[in-house]
Enzyme design. Structure first.
Site, short mmCIF file in Angstrom:
data_model
loop_
_atom_site.label_atom_id
_atom_site.label_comp_id
_atom_site.label_asym_id
_atom_site.label_seq_id
_atom_site.Cartn_x
_atom_site.Cartn_y
_atom_site.Cartn_z
N ASP A 177 57.72 -0.17 122.64
CA ASP A 177 58.21 1.17 122.94
C ASP A 177 57.37 2.20 122.18
OD1 ASP A 177 60.44 2.97 123.94
OD2 ASP A 177 60.63 3.30 121.78
N GLU A 232 53.85 0.74 125.94
CA GLU A 232 54.23 2.01 126.55
C GLU A 232 53.26 3.04 125.96
OE1 GLU A 232 58.28 4.49 127.44
OE2 GLU A 232 57.91 3.93 125.36
#
Length: 697
Positions: free
Chosen positions: A347, A383
């Site tokens: 993330d 990401e």
């Protein structure tokens, strides 16, 4: 309180190490004056002992307590300077979780006592709180080694035909009618036979789970009667979240991984190492802040009371600090070697690569990860953005990484919505987005292609809503992204109009077909294959209810079509090339590995602003060694115009024929041989392949 002997112990292994006779404790704090080990009763309600760790080796405080049994509950208290303006927030009244604990006992309680400062004081965090937080914080656990035996190993290598299925560990199963009620919403439920059968039909090779690391519920959500559903708020990087435990408790996670592996399915964890649940300077003190705020977090130079907020969540972990970096790497290795997972989706991965000079693909975290003999062999997905300066880094990560490709999502949605110039952009996305990724020996699988993910509209809502509808989040619909590149086909939300419903179903098939027929790594969101809706909510992070959960009473015909797409992709290696295609001639037959044409078989006029149709013929890459796939070819036709047309087919190889395999306008149609031209409906996708058998289809 009970009296215990405590000895020097060792600093070599962080966290708790039990040797069968007693436990060694080691915890990092570069700036503390003293660290106390607190022991608790079996129910966690009573503090039974408080022992000062007797030794410090460098920044590691340590001690050995003989006679402590497995299952003992404990926590830490850290003494030191409370001076937020200098970056220090030590407060021994706050019980702290061991950053390395494998298990947590008890729940987080949103109570004022968990804050390191007096919430009622006008100077807020500048005034320390004297309230004891022990009653409101989970206790760390001395885990029994049987929990991790035998060690689990990830599956070898990356699957040749990969399909990622992004799923919530609870939301996927909580409403499944064929799963035992006691297993729904649990790790064991995830690997129940109905789920494994469903994934097998779809051809899923990799399940990517939203965060399973332990996390609390945000106070502002609890005040509104909501919960943190997605889990992007980690407080325990080694501990699986107990909220997904089933009858087997902790062991259920390892059981899940074993079952997935037996089915040939890999497990990837969505991990959040960019920030923690402690929030900004007005957040609670649960672990890292109390142990050594100035070391664990990036603080604003000259204003060290405040945190660098490249994550948008209030704080940012400082991976340039060796012991913070070590904690992250130790956590990753734990999940691979002890829990058996196969990889990670990072993330806000740009944050992990930030050095003093900015994002650096050769920064400390990436270098350490890539050289690690365990972690370098796992599946790594980034990401590729955060909200910090220069935060958008699509295509900039090391070659071992794949990256979530949001430009693929927006381009594909824009093409089918009819956006200007989207056709030209689509051309590059169909071939793996070479512009950002074709460098330094990277491969087409570096682009993770998706049109939906947990963050944003579901597929059904992308085709039914032009605007977000997040009222249930109780933020006056201000939260969530407003750039959805979606379309409602004429009516916002639910409708009984058969024409609109048919158009929405067609759009959904077109979007899915584009994902499966593009070079790269396809990813679908759990539930999209069944037409799952969130009622137009594009930010269901706090919707631990029917809004966020997958509805299994969905569209069986769409599920069957996804299975058909997946099978077609597996059957044709030209759809999953190992090298980028650039139209170079192949040694096998001097034919180019990709050819672009219009429907009449002529070269495309890429400069035409009204271009809305295109055809490409794919063969094995010119860089691929001559082999058995040389005769294979796939023709793809994309028509976003409402007008039907006919596609001129190139001459097939001697003895071969073109066969219509995928038609989004006729998803159930049987394969048919085509000669000369092939009809294509308006607003549809067509895929044909070469058949050399000459037998019945």
């Amino acid at each position: 309180m009970t009296t215990y002997d405590i000895r020097a112990g060792t600093a070599h292994t962080m966290g708790v190490t039990h040797d069968g006779d007693g436990a060694n404790f080691a915890v990092f704090s570069a700036n503390a004056d003293r660290i106390e080990l607190c022991l608790f009763s079996e129910d966690g309600r009573k503090e039974t002992a408080r022992l000062t760790l007797p030794e410090r080796t460098g920044p590691v405080w340590h001690g050995y307590v003989p006679g402590l049994p497995y299952g003992t509950l404990y926590g830490y208290r850290a003494h030191g300077l409370y001076a937020p303006d200098q970056g220090h927030r030590f407060n021994p009244h706050k019980l702290l979780i061991d950053p390395y604990t494998r298990e947590l006992s008890g729940d987080f309680t949103n109570d004022p006592a968990t804050y390191g400062f007096d919430l009622a004081h006008p100077e807020r965090d500048r005034t320390p709180s004297k309230a004891d937080s022990a009653a409101y914080v989970p206790k760390s656990v001395i885990s029994h080694p049987d929990l991790f035996e035998p060690a689990l190993a990830p599956l070898d290598g990356r699957p040749l035909s990969e399909l990622i299925y992004e799923a919530h560990p609870k939301g996927l199963t909580i409403q499944h009618p064929d799963i035992e009620e006691r297993l729904r919403g649990t790790y064991e439920g995830l690997c129940a036979d109905p789920i494994l059968d469903h994934l097998d039909k779809l051809g899923v090779t990799t399940v990517e789970l939203l965060p399973v690391h332990a996390f609390p519920d945000d106070g502002f959500l609890l005040d509104k009667g909501l919960r943190n559903y997605w889990g992007y708020n980690t407080i325990g990087f080694f501990a699986p979240s107990p909220r997904y435990f089933g009858p087997a408790g902790f062991a259920g996670f390892r059981h899940m991984v074993r079952r997935f592996h037996e089915a040939g399915i890999r497990v990837i964890l969505d991990v959040v190492y960019n920030h923690t649940a402690e929030g900004d300077h007005l957040g609670p003190t649960l672990c890292y802040r109390g142990l050594d705020n100035a070391s664990y977090y990036r603080l604003i130079p000259g204003q060290r009371r405040f945190y660098v907020n490249d994550t948008g969540t209030g704080n940012t972990l400082d991976l340039t600090r060796p012991y913070v970096l070590r904690m992250v790497l130790d956590s990753l290795r734990f999940w691979v070697t002890q829990m058996g997972v196969d990889g990670f989706r990072f993330d806000l991965a740009t944050t992990l690569g930030r050095e003093a000079h900015g994002f650096d693909p050769h920064g400390g975290f990436f270098d350490a990860l890539r050289q690690d003999p365990v972690l370098s062999k796992t599946r790594l997905i980034a990401e590729p953005w955060d909200i910090g300066p220069g935060g958008y880094q699509l295509g900039s990560f090391p070659h071992e990484f794949s990256e979530w490709n949001d430009t693929f999502r927006d381009t594909v949605r824009g093409y089918w919505r009819g956006d200007p110039h989207a056709t030209q952009s689509l051309g590059g996305k169909l071939l793996g987005s070479a512009d950002p990724f074709d460098r330094d020996g990277r491969r087409p699988w570096a682009s993770v292609n998706f049109v939906t993910a947990h963050d944003g509209f579901t597929l059904a809502d992308t085709c039914a809503y032009a605007e977000k509808h997040n009222e249930a989040n109780l933020e006056d619909n201000r939260d969530g992204h407003s750039h959805n590149v979606s379309d409602n086909m004429g009516v916002e939300g639910p409708t009984d109009d058969p024409e609109i419903l048919a158009a929405r179903a067609q759009r959904a098939r077109n979007l899915l077909a584009t994902v499966f027929l593009s070079q790269g790594t396809p990813m679908i969101l759990a539930g999209d294959e069944m037409g799952n809706s969130q009622g137009g909510n594009n930010n269901a992070y706090c919707q631990d209810n029917e809004i966020g959960w997958v509805d299994w009473t969905g569209d069986a015909a769409l599920t069957a079509f996804v299975s058909r797409l997946s099978a077609f992709r597996r059957q044709h290696s030209v759809l999953r090339q190992l090298h980028f295609l650039h139209g170079r001639k192949r040694a096998a037959d001097a034919l180019p590995d990709v050819v672009w044409r219009d429907f009449a078989g002529q070269p495309l006029e890429w400069r035409d602003p009204g271009l809305d149709r295109l055809v490409l013929v794919l063969r094995s890459s010119a860089e691929t060694t001559v082999g058995e796939d040389d005769a294979d070819a796939v023709l793809l036709a994309f028509n976003r115009s409402e007008k039907p047309g006919r596609v001129k087919l190139p001459r097939p190889p001697s003895g071969g024929r073109w066969v219509r395999r995928i038609d989004t306008a006729a998803p159930d149609a049987a394969p048919t041989a085509e000669t000369g031209t092939a009809a294509i409906a308006g607003a549809s996708v067509l895929a044909l392949s070469i058949d050399m058998t000459g037998g019945p289809l």
